[in-house]
Design an enzyme around this catalytic site. Structure first.
Site, short mmCIF file in Angstrom:
data_model
loop_
_atom_site.label_atom_id
_atom_site.label_comp_id
_atom_site.label_asym_id
_atom_site.label_seq_id
_atom_site.Cartn_x
_atom_site.Cartn_y
_atom_site.Cartn_z
CG PHE A 45 40.38 34.86 39.53
CD1 PHE A 45 40.48 35.62 40.68
CD2 PHE A 45 39.80 33.60 39.62
CE1 PHE A 45 40.01 35.14 41.89
CE2 PHE A 45 39.33 33.10 40.84
CZ PHE A 45 39.44 33.88 41.97
NE ARG A 49 41.55 44.90 34.50
CZ ARG A 49 41.64 46.22 34.30
NH1 ARG A 49 42.67 46.88 34.77
NH2 ARG A 49 40.72 46.87 33.63
CD GLU A 104 37.61 38.04 44.53
OE1 GLU A 104 38.30 38.38 43.55
OE2 GLU A 104 36.90 37.01 44.54
CB THR A 120 34.79 29.24 37.83
OG1 THR A 120 35.57 29.51 39.00
CG2 THR A 120 35.40 29.95 36.64
NE ARG A 129 37.78 33.35 36.01
CZ ARG A 129 36.74 33.54 35.18
NH1 ARG A 129 36.90 33.50 33.88
NH2 ARG A 129 35.55 33.76 35.66
CG PHE A 172 43.71 46.76 40.09
CD1 PHE A 172 43.01 47.30 39.03
CD2 PHE A 172 44.44 47.62 40.90
CE1 PHE A 172 43.04 48.66 38.77
CE2 PHE A 172 44.47 48.98 40.65
CZ PHE A 172 43.77 49.51 39.59
CD GLU A 205 38.43 39.00 35.88
OE1 GLU A 205 37.24 38.72 35.67
OE2 GLU A 205 39.18 38.28 36.56
CB ALA A 259 34.12 37.05 38.42
CD GLN A 273 38.54 43.90 44.38
OE1 GLN A 273 39.74 43.86 44.59
NE2 GLN A 273 37.99 43.25 43.36
#
Lengths: 465, 751
Positions: B338, B336, B226, B434, B304, B222, B706, B503, B191
């Site tokens: 996070f 997903r 990442e 974020t 988060r 998912f 998400e 995100a 990702q």
């Protein structure tokens, strides 16, 4: 030499019989539409079709190619997505497109091949069967609702199918390419293998290729699944006889079993998934000796006997419940193999039930399973056989519980009195499938569930508390 | 518009990592990984393995030319263990052989000697031992201590939520080969192509421009790809760089499950205070995040959790603190939601605790505390265009909650064996990374001489429908049909320095960049058309491949306009750059405006529990979701259904199990169960909340990746309510997932 037809091509290969069909199509033939997800039959991304010539007609089924030994493809028609594609999308491909039945696309081909299997099947189609056809396919993206909508369309399109001539019907209606009509002829030209290897005995391979993948690959395996004299279900002299190489789908659809087991579909649906049931043999499940084998629990409760042969033809018969000596230890010599099993046909006073609970209802290994066969005359238990899996190192026959209940009135009191006896007979351990205390509680619940299911007017949930 | 990839998908013609045709001379890689969770390495003997026929090399940390370091946020994670093992499955060496089979054989011949060290698997134990990834953080609003003094009701409790295996059906993998000048090209199932590029450059000790990363598509991500696609790409790149040959590595499922991190398990404590009107006046929570052995993305995930600690409620006095606890599990990572779902599960549990104690329905408390415009989140962002009340009211009235509850009550009265329960789960989820600097993207658009269009963005297609949305943007900007537009692979040489596809912001960021590029191109070619048609640029438009003047069709086609533009030496290539405006966040104060906007929604989940067997079926999930103006309902509804079911899986059957030694017990699909077709709700009824969307959302179509996962939390409370209908004395348990085991134990808790 292994010979079969892969899509439209005749294959002759000296690859090991114990290599997987999946690796062969992907890495030897570069047909990469078929995907690898788990290599243990639990996701369905590698689903293929296998066609078998029976009485002059091709009969197709789906299978998980990751746990199918290449040798079992001999004399068969193996179909990958590349062999299903036509210039236009087939109706089931179109249904998946129209309903957005895919997101990342990785599991999609498995679903498509499973739908093709249902289209080609020689059974009447119902909506439940279309869903059942894809019960071995896992999708992590869609949440399945779009796939259900696609399945509903597939069902509509199959309503007018002629199941007797399903291949012709599918070709005529654009479900599969035209070459399917020529396959029976080509298959009939492939000679069966008569000389058998001396190595590891393998049936469907669904357990061995998961647990001993490399060992099967290296062994000169002796394949059993295709031996016609070991297949089939018969009724004879008050017994049901089942050949060792009979697969679970054959059990599930058996017109011979159905009258005696009205809930056969519900019970056997709890066992693995369609593509695995299509290839997993009865004997394989029994000899695997898993303490939580579903068919094992099923057949122990039926007071089944199994017949073992060795190479020189000596035969012995023993009760299935006596086969298991310790964890994965069997009361048989290494050179003995199962040829069949038999159990007495239940009479009008005899009832059967099968229970299984796992984390996920379907396509999961049991936390606890249990079978019961009970004969009741005038509200008295005449005879009872109860099996329990997942509560000890071997598939368990609840000997003392059965002894205690024989001759007792069929009521809540008798059953509740037998709870402590039952608990004394089992020794579950805490593992990935549950804690010991849960397994004990669950066994009690499933034991009681047998009676609630079979005698709903006598047994109520309230009284277990 | 139907997903543009779907036809290739159903024909099996889409190309994933393992489908790339191999170059001749390709070798295979396999990781030799730690068979213990925490130990000192005494010695490793590779002699026998190296002597095997077909084995080309075994690489260790000593072979790394650059830095043995792959940490994304903090430099705390070696690619290959040097002297210490920190988790079960930690890579120690890379076996390179002619086939995977030989790799496996060689792996078995490696002899490791080690001295075991104490293992920590529990985050609370890690905190006791002061084993933290970084110092704790606290978000505060008002004065919580003082506020508790004024509360009529105060409740406290503990909440646990387990991790979650991503179970992308395509496992991790990469394929690397050397190119000229000591450069390298890698296909990676990632990702985050830039993270892969940067990390490879660092490990190989070469410049980033020598590393080209290319991604066609992923078979699911998912969040699991990442940051954690990186090690496998680095492994292939390293071997390829050193051995000067192509190296392929597609992980076996069990290796993937054992070696990669998952959603973070959390163990949390809450204290909630209410007044007599059910207003939540004070809320305090302490989160213990099980980060695993190194930081990975844990700091951002933890952040988060704090952002979403109060879900969709306004609470005037809040103090939430999170600890990122260092344990001996594989480094946990993005999934997903996070960290958001973990935070929301705690406040929702606190509300259930209060409701049970007060003998009222949880929804009375939920309703009394919904966010309103002008309210402040604990992190300082003021609610603007809030839809919390709208989503709540619309959902409850559209689906007639009173009737649903009455039906359930009647059913429960009439049935002793089966009990039904309802769980209501509202959501509010912030959209943006974020970490403000990550909120940017670029799109490179070429118009070719024949009028066909090629688009590259920084976004990765992984099933979320990004390719389709990008085509929709270009076709509407240019007024041409989709067959003229192709979405190219994601490649670091075409679009550089990108943020990962994560995100929920991929379509927003890359779509806005694409819009900018298309508009710039359109401006330039309109000048050509204006000349040609003797009109002003502002009067022009393109529809159905034709240029229009003041709404009237001309004979100038798109194709001939492009030909003319080329002859006029107009640049037919554009690079659009977008950076989200407005957003900012000051970590020193823990205040700011970190999110471009929020997504709202509400859901009602109904379950039936078989109280004899302790198993359950979901009757329905009715939900109202704030799509804004959905630009593709087929894709967006699919995201809701998929996200919801993934959330239900997390809350019900998906049970990660590590033993006290740090070994993963749920290490295969046979022991880790995700929803199958029979375990999903019989009915999923999605209604769109008719809102105008948000200008910072691409075409006012709000991000959808998400947020729906958190509707799945409703499943937990539905089960809880069904259990209470059978066993009203059952003590409330807040310990997800609600497996059949926990259900049966709670049904018969009093025995």
């Amino acid at each position: 030499m292994i010979q079969f037809i892969l899509n439209q091509q005749l294959i002759k290969t000296n690859e090991p019989a114990g290599s997987t069909l999946l690796d062969f199509v992907r890495y030897k033939k570069h047909l990469v539409g078929t995907k690898i997800g788990c290599r243990e039959g639990d996701c369905g991304a590698c689903t293929l079709l296998m066609g078998d010539l029976r009485h002059g007609k091709m009969v197709y089924k789906t299978l998980t190619s990751c746990i199918t030994p290449l040798g079992n493809a001999h004399g068969k028609h193996i179909v990958t997505i590349e062999g299903l594609n036509m210039e236009e999308l087939s109706p089931f491909q179109q249904a998946m497109v129209d309903e957005s039945g895919q997101q990342c696309g990785f599991c999609t081909v498995g679903f498509i091949v499973s739908f093709a299997g249902e289209c080609l099947s020689s059974q009447e189609t119902t909506y439940d069967k279309v869903i059942s056809a894809i019960d071995g396919n896992i999708c992590r993206c869609t949440g399945y609702k779009s796939i259900e909508r696609a399945a509903a369309i597939v069902y509509e399109k199959l309503k007018n199918k002629d199941p007797i001539h399903s291949v012709d019907w599918c070709v005529k209606n654009g479900f599969v390419p035209a070459y399917f009509k020529e396959i029976a002829q080509q298959i009939s030209g492939i000679e069966p293998i008569t000389k058998h290897a001396d190595g590891l005995v393998v049936g469907g391979g669904t357990d061995l290729l998961v647990q001993k993948h490399d060992a099967v690959y290296e062994s000169d395996i002796h394949l059993f699944a295709d031996k016609s004299h070991l297949q089939g279900i018969q009724e004879r002299n008050g017994y049901i006889l089942i050949g060792a190489a009979t697969n679970t789908t054959e059990l599930l659809n058996s017109p011979i079993l159905k009258p005696y087991f009205p809930r056969l579909w519900d019970h056997l649906k709890l066992v693995s998934s369609t593509p695995i049931r299509n290839i997993a043999t009865v004997a394989g499940n029994l000899i695997n000796a898993s303490p939580i084998g579903d068919l094992t629990a099923f057949f122990i409760a039926l007071d089944t006997e199994i017949t073992l042969n060795d190479k020189i033809g000596t035969s012995q018969t023993l009760k299935l419940k006596d086969l298991y000596k310790g964890y994965k230890t069997l009361a048989k010599r290494p050179d003995e193999y199962v040829v069949g099993l038999q159990f007495p046909i239940p009479d009008q006073h005899t009832y059967f039930n099968f229970e299984k609970v796992s984390k996920r209802r379907y396509l999961d290994i049991a936390t606890v399973n249990s079978g019961i066969k009970i004969k009741v005359i005038d509200e008295v238990i005449q005879q009872i056989h109860i099996s329990a899996g997942g509560v000890g190192p071997i598939p368990t026959y609840l000997t003392k519980t059965c002894e205690y209940l024989t001759g007792k009135p069929l009521n809540e009191q008798s059953i509740k009195e037998s709870f402590p006896i039952m608990q004394s007979e089992v020794s579950p351990i805490s593992d990935a499938r549950g804690t010991e205390s849960y397994k004990r509680l669950l066994l009690r619940q499933l034991f009681y569930a047998h009676f609630v299911e079979l005698f709903p007017s006598t047994f109520k949930i309230e009284s277990i508390l | 518009m139907i997903n543009v990839d779907s036809i290739h998908h159903v024909r099996g013609e889409s190309i994933y990592l393992d489908d790339i045709p191999l170059r001749s001379g390709t070798f295979h890689a396999l990781t030799y990984d730690a068979p213990v969770a925490h130990a000192h390495i005494d010695s490793v003997d590779y002699t026998e393995a190296l002597a095997m026929d077909g084995v080309k090399a075994i690489l260790t940390y000593k072979d790394i030319p650059g830095e043995n370091e792959i940490g994304g946020i903090f430099p705390d994670e070696p690619l290959l263990a040097e002297h210490e093992i920190h988790f079960w499955g930690m890579p120690i060496a890379i076996i390179i052989a002619e086939t995977e089979y030989v790799c496996r054989k060689a792996k078995k011949a490696i002899k490791l000697k080690y001295t075991e060290l104490p293992v920590i698997v529990d985050p609370r134990e890690a905190r006791r031992q002061d084993s933290l990834i970084f110092p704790p953080r606290t978000f505060k609003l008002g004065n919580v201590e003082k506020a508790f003094e004024a509360c009529t009701y105060i409740y406290e409790g503990q909440v646990d939520s387990n991790g979650q295996e991503h179970l992308y059906i395509e496992t991790q993998g990469a394929y690397a080969y050397p190119t000229e000048n000591g450069s390298i090209r890698i296909s990676s199932s990632t990702q985050g192509p830039t993270a892969v590029q940067k990390t490879i450059a660092n490990v190989l000790g070469i410049a980033m421009h020598k590393v080209e990363v290319d991604v066609t598509r992923l078979g699911g991500g998912f969040g699991g790809k990442e940051d954690q696609a990186t090690p496998w790409a680095v492994i292939t790149a390293l071997a390829s760089y050193i051995l000067k040959c192509p190296i392929k590595y597609a992980l076996h499922r069990m290796d993937d499950m054992r070696m990669t991190g998952k959603r973070h398990p959390y163990s949390s404590d809450f204290k909630i205070g209410l007044d007599a009107d059910l207003k939540i006046k004070a809320y305090q929570a302490t989160f213990h995040q099980n980060a695993g052995a190194s930081a990975d993305l844990s700091p951002a995930v933890m952040e988060r959790t704090l952002f979403h600690a109060t879900n969709t409620y306004f609470i005037p006095d809040v103090e939430v603190t999170a600890y990122s606890c260092k344990t001996n599990l594989p480094p946990n990572t993005a999934f997903r939601g996070f960290g958001g779902p973990q935070g929301m599960f705690v406040i929702e549990s606190a509300i259930r605790q209060a409701a049970k104690a007060l003998g009222i329905k949880a929804r009375k408390i939920q309703k009394a505390n919904l966010l309103k415009n002008g309210d402040s989140f604990p992190y300082g962002q003021i609610i603007d265009r809030g839809e919390a009340t709208n989503a709540w009211d619309t959902c409850l009235s559209k689906f007639d909650i009173e009737q649903l509850e009455e039906n359930v009550a009647t059913f429960n009265k009439e049935n002793s064996r089966y009990k039904k329960g309802i769980g209501i789960m509202p959501i509010c989820f912030g959209i943006s990374f974020t970490n403000t600097p990550m909120n940017h993207a670029r799109a490179l658009v070429h118009i070719y001489l024949d009028g066909s269009v090629g688009i590259s963005t920084g976004g990765v297609e992984m099933g979320q429908g990004l390719n389709t949305k990008m085509i929709q943007i270009a076709m509407s900007e240019f007024g041409i049909d989709p067959s003229k537009i192709k979405i190219e692979t994601t490649n670091t040489t075409r679009v550089a320095n990108t943020s990962p596809s994560a995100a929920s912001a991929t379509a927003d960021l890359n779509g806005k960049a694409l819009e900018i590029a298309c508009r710039a191109l359109k401006d330039r070619i309109f000048e050509v058309a204006a000349d040609e048609l003797q009109s002003s640029s502002t009067a022009l438009s393109i529809k159905n491949n034709l240029v229009y003047v003041d709404g009237k069709a001309t004979t100038l086609s798109w194709k001939s306009l492009i030909t003319k533009a080329n002859l006029a030496r107009v640049c037919l290539t554009e690079n659009g750059h977008y950076a989200t405006p407005i957003i900012h966040f000051d970590k020193s104060k823990e205040k700011g405006h970190p999110f471009a906007y929020h997504v709202y929604g509400n859901s009602i989940t109904t379950v039936t529990v078989d109280c004899l067997r302790g198993i359950y079926d979901f009757d329905s999930v009715h939900l109202v979701h704030d799509f804004g103006k959905s630009m593709n309902t087929a894709i967006d509804y699919g995201q809701i259904e998929g996200g919801l079911v993934q959330g239900i899986g997390w809350m019900t059957m998906e049970e990660l199990l590590y033993n006290e030694k740090g070994r993963l017990l749920s290490n295969a699909l046979s022991t880790y169960k995700i929803p199958d077709i029979y375990s999903v709700p019989k009915v999923i009824d999605i209604k769109a909340l008719g809102t105008d969307g948000h200008p910072l959302a691409i075409r006012r179509s709000k991000a959808v990746g998400e947020p729906p996962l958190m509707y799945g939390i409703g499943a937990y409370f539905a089960i809880q309510n069904a259990i209470l209908a059978f066993n009203p004395d059952s003590k409330l348990r807040f310990d997800a997932p609600y497996t059949p085991e926990k259900v049966l134990m709670d049904l018969y808790q009093n025995e």
